[in-house]
Motif scaffolding. Structure first.
Motif, PDB file in Angstrom:
ATOM      1  N   UNK A 129       1.921 -76.049  17.747  1.00 59.31           N
ATOM      2  CA  UNK A 129       1.634 -77.482  17.719  1.00 59.31           C
ATOM      3  C   UNK A 129       2.860 -78.213  18.268  1.00 59.31           C
TER       4      UNK A 129
ATOM      5  N   UNK B 232       4.438 -82.029  18.697  1.00 58.84           N
ATOM      6  CA  UNK B 232       4.357 -83.454  18.354  1.00 58.84           C
ATOM      7  C   UNK B 232       5.338 -84.225  19.230  1.00 58.84           C
TER       8      UNK B 232
ATOM      9  N   UNK C 247      13.465 -88.603  16.492  1.00 64.43           N
ATOM     10  CA  UNK C 247      13.409 -88.003  15.159  1.00 64.43           C
ATOM     11  C   UNK C 247      14.533 -88.576  14.307  1.00 64.43           C
ATOM     12  N   UNK C 248      14.171 -89.142  13.149  1.00 65.52           N
ATOM     13  CA  UNK C 248      15.168 -89.655  12.198  1.00 65.52           C
ATOM     14  C   UNK C 248      14.912 -89.026  10.848  1.00 65.52           C
TER      15      UNK C 248
ATOM     16  N   UNK D 247       3.026 -89.914  15.284  1.00 70.89           N
ATOM     17  CA  UNK D 247       3.053 -88.944  16.380  1.00 70.89           C
ATOM     18  C   UNK D 247       2.216 -89.520  17.522  1.00 70.89           C
TER      19      UNK D 247
ATOM     20  N   UNK E  44       5.418 -75.751  14.506  1.00 76.36           N
ATOM     21  CA  UNK E  44       5.393 -77.165  14.879  1.00 76.36           C
ATOM     22  C   UNK E  44       6.692 -77.509  15.608  1.00 76.36           C
TER      23      UNK E  44
ATOM     24  N   UNK F 223       8.681 -80.579  17.218  1.00 79.83           N
ATOM     25  CA  UNK F 223       8.753 -82.036  17.294  1.00 79.83           C
ATOM     26  C   UNK F 223       9.672 -82.377  18.463  1.00 79.83           C
TER      27      UNK F 223
ATOM     28  N   UNK G 238      11.394 -85.122  20.932  1.00 82.43           N
ATOM     29  CA  UNK G 238      11.725 -86.517  21.224  1.00 82.43           C
ATOM     30  C   UNK G 238      12.496 -86.556  22.548  1.00 82.43           C
TER      31      UNK G 238
ATOM     32  N   UNK H 113      15.487 -86.526  23.131  1.00 76.60           N
ATOM     33  CA  UNK H 113      16.729 -85.758  23.182  1.00 76.60           C
ATOM     34  C   UNK H 113      16.494 -84.258  23.110  1.00 76.60           C
ATOM     35  N   UNK H 114      15.513 -83.809  22.336  1.00 78.14           N
ATOM     36  CA  UNK H 114      15.513 -82.390  21.995  1.00 78.14           C
ATOM     37  C   UNK H 114      14.188 -81.968  21.355  1.00 78.14           C
ATOM     38  N   UNK H 115      14.062 -80.657  21.121  1.00 78.57           N
ATOM     39  CA  UNK H 115      12.920 -80.122  20.368  1.00 78.57           C
ATOM     40  C   UNK H 115      13.427 -79.553  19.048  1.00 78.57           C
ATOM     41  N   UNK H 116      12.746 -79.908  17.955  1.00 81.65           N
ATOM     42  CA  UNK H 116      13.085 -79.410  16.623  1.00 81.65           C
ATOM     43  C   UNK H 116      11.856 -78.652  16.129  1.00 81.65           C
ATOM     44  N   UNK H 117      12.055 -77.380  15.747  1.00 75.82           N
ATOM     45  CA  UNK H 117      10.918 -76.494  15.530  1.00 75.82           C
ATOM     46  C   UNK H 117      10.862 -76.035  14.069  1.00 75.82           C
ATOM     47  N   UNK H 118       9.635 -75.972  13.521  1.00 74.35           N
ATOM     48  CA  UNK H 118       9.409 -75.485  12.167  1.00 74.35           C
ATOM     49  C   UNK H 118       8.409 -74.330  12.236  1.00 74.35           C
ATOM     50  N   UNK H 119       8.849 -73.123  11.837  1.00 71.98           N
ATOM     51  CA  UNK H 119       8.023 -71.922  11.932  1.00 71.98           C
ATOM     52  C   UNK H 119       7.540 -71.484  10.559  1.00 71.98           C
TER      53      UNK H 119
ATOM     54  N   UNK I 135      18.371 -81.534  13.715  1.00 69.94           N
ATOM     55  CA  UNK I 135      17.756 -81.968  14.964  1.00 69.94           C
ATOM     56  C   UNK I 135      18.083 -80.971  16.089  1.00 69.94           C
ATOM     57  N   UNK I 136      17.047 -80.572  16.846  1.00 66.74           N
ATOM     58  CA  UNK I 136      17.276 -79.714  18.003  1.00 66.74           C
ATOM     59  C   UNK I 136      17.387 -78.242  17.691  1.00 66.74           C
ATOM     60  N   UNK I 137      17.102 -77.837  16.433  1.00 63.85           N
ATOM     61  CA  UNK I 137      17.187 -76.414  16.100  1.00 63.85           C
ATOM     62  C   UNK I 137      15.830 -75.914  15.612  1.00 63.85           C
ATOM     63  N   UNK I 138      15.745 -74.604  15.405  1.00 63.78           N
ATOM     64  CA  UNK I 138      14.529 -73.955  14.935  1.00 63.78           C
ATOM     65  C   UNK I 138      14.710 -73.592  13.456  1.00 63.78           C
ATOM     66  N   UNK I 139      13.673 -73.871  12.642  1.00 62.18           N
ATOM     67  CA  UNK I 139      13.780 -73.698  11.191  1.00 62.18           C
ATOM     68  C   UNK I 139      12.732 -72.727  10.677  1.00 62.18           C
TER      69      UNK I 139
ATOM     70  N   UNK J 250      10.369 -71.836   7.815  1.00 64.24           N
ATOM     71  CA  UNK J 250       9.827 -72.607   6.688  1.00 64.24           C
ATOM     72  C   UNK J 250       9.697 -71.657   5.507  1.00 64.24           C
TER      73      UNK J 250
ATOM     74  N   UNK K  94       3.102 -88.063  11.212  1.00 63.19           N
ATOM     75  CA  UNK K  94       1.691 -88.407  11.009  1.00 63.19           C
ATOM     76  C   UNK K  94       0.932 -88.355  12.323  1.00 63.19           C
TER      77      UNK K  94
END
Lengths: 306, 306
Positions: free
Chosen positions: A13, A15, A20-21, A28, A91, A93, A95, A97-103, B22-26, B28, B103
């Motif tokens: 996914x 977004x 991102x703040x 989104x 997911x 996210x 913006x 500046x960058x991509x922030x990923x949640x796995x 921000x900008x990293x992979x996480x 979950x 969202x």
């Protein structure tokens, strides 16, 4: 037909947000969903090349149904094994500046699930010219997950390509996988030179007699097969999105095995496919025009034994 | 039976991560999914109180199927209308410091979708004692979305509670909604005093003759119904998660309408329910023990007309 295995597929996914703040709520502005995971990406590239491809792996829940539906429109025949949990989402996210990923970790695989997957895999091997297995192993799967699939494929006379890391990679090599295809990070050499990469490939190859192909991104790849050693460079540098390039390389290696081509030709073709994947914006696709332009133009050099 | 309407329900996803960077992979570490959206939360609270409750709204795609499945186990009877797009997700990434929320906008509603929803809503009004409608209106729905449902309910003699904002709130008031139940933010008074909140409620009430209840969180609520004005305070301050407290308040107001209770009793009961929602960790649930303890203990004061 080529059989692809993705044990832990994902709904990828993306977004789009303005900025991102941390600690705030974000509307989104655009949502993109796509079936992903390394083995799925390899399967999609094979389908895009016109190969008949069947996908094995696990899927569950609403996300699993979504993944099956999406694949049905992509030219990949899915024979995914149902599990109780939800197929994971990844997911990203994005913006300015960058991509922030949640796995997400993915659903837990029960013993019965694994047995059903192995049965399905064995059934699909009939009429299969090669099998490609890529990516991480989900929680609950056996420690010899890829190794056991390699043994089943060998019993059916089907050659295998395995792209994974750590103990699963070594076990697949020990079990006699035809090709081991990790990248430089997956063998613990993020900045190693050619000699180090060749040594790592030789170690992997020596375990079970398979061909080890260690990819090094823009630096190309090295390969070791018995007494033979090669170093290959892409015909030119391509800029773009490197995510999925390794999966395109694995797809190319599996197609090479299926066609019983010689190693220098297979390596050159797979490198062209990886470069064409970098040029395509989305993982699991290649720029077909660029692929046709670069195919067979890579430089594959015999490296004398030390 | 009480009918709840949630035009833009959501799958509320919570990701636990160590620290958002921000900008990293996480990875979950824990994933929680739950059917949400304001109207869904109100329906769940009514079901928890033992009320028969039916839910109308839109659902589509794999996320929509997941939402229907989850609701089927919650005591809410769903009569959701299918749409082509995917039901939205709301992803909350929680680390040690804070929650960061993304969202999705939700699927676009086509004209035919809206007509089918309105038909389903009208059918469900038979045997319905009150209808509660909460939350935002999805893209593609008509400008008079809530107002048209209010008119249909009025034609069936069913009283309505509407909790929304802006033009949709004013149109629902104009259409003769029985109760308008915005919070102070939704009437543009995030820090207004009692007099300002009462003036806003009087303006809303004057539009179509409905009762306007403006909630103010820890400060309680004000209400205006024709010549009557009330200010109500919760019996005591409760700490916890205020998300969903407004939905519990709307649920309490709808239950009060269904029981044809007097306004001071309805307001006191609904405030106790909102406080019991703050004490429950998850939106769409109340702390039943606390609710029973607080019910009827709120202070409801008649405010003389200026």
């Amino acid at each position: 037909m080529i059989l692809a295995v993705c044990l832990n597929p994902a709904v990828d996914v993306t977004y789009s947000v303005t900025a991102l703040r941390h600690g705030t709520s974000h509307p989104v502005s655009a949502v993109h969903r796509r079936a992903g995971g390394k083995g799925v990406n390899a399967a999609r590239v094979l389908a895009q090349l016109g190969e008949a491809v069947t996908l094995c792996g696990f899927a569950g829940g609403g996300t699993g149904r979504w993944l099956r539906d999406e694949l049905s429109g992509s030219g990949v025949t899915e024979r995914l094994t149902g599990v109780a949990g939800d197929t994971r989402q990844s997911v990203a996210v994005v913006d300015d500046a960058d991509a922030t990923v949640f796995n997400e970790p993915g659903p837990v695989v029960a013993d019965g699930d694994w047995d059903r997957l192995a049965d399905t895999f064995a059934q699909q091997l009939a009429g299969c010219a090669a099998a490609v297995m890529s990516g991480s192993v989900p929680p609950g799967a056996p420690a010899d997950a890829y190794a056991s699939l390699v043994r089943i494929a060998r019993a059916h006379g089907v050659p295998t390509v395995v792209d994974t890391s750590g103990a699963h990679l070594r076990a697949a090599a020990d079990a006699g996988a035809t090709v081991l295809a990790p990248n430089r990070d997956e063998v613990g050499l993020p900045s190693g030179g050619r000699a180090e990469l060749l040594a790592a490939a030789a170690e992997l190859s020596g375990r079970g007699g398979g061909t080890a192909v260690v990819s090094a991104g823009r630096d190309g790849l090295v390969a070791v097969s018995g007494e033979h050693r090669w170093a290959a460079r892409p015909p030119r540098q391509v800029t773009g999105n490197p995510t999925g390039a390794g999966d395109a390389l694995s797809a190319g290696l599996a197609r090479g095995l299926a066609r019983e081509a010689t190693w220098p030709l297979v390596l050159a073709d797979a490198l062209a496919l990886a470069a064409a994947a970098v040029a395509a914006p989305v993982a699991g696709t290649v720029d077909l025009d660029l692929y046709r332009e670069l195919a067979d133009l890579s430089t594959v050099e015999d490296v004398p034994c030390p």
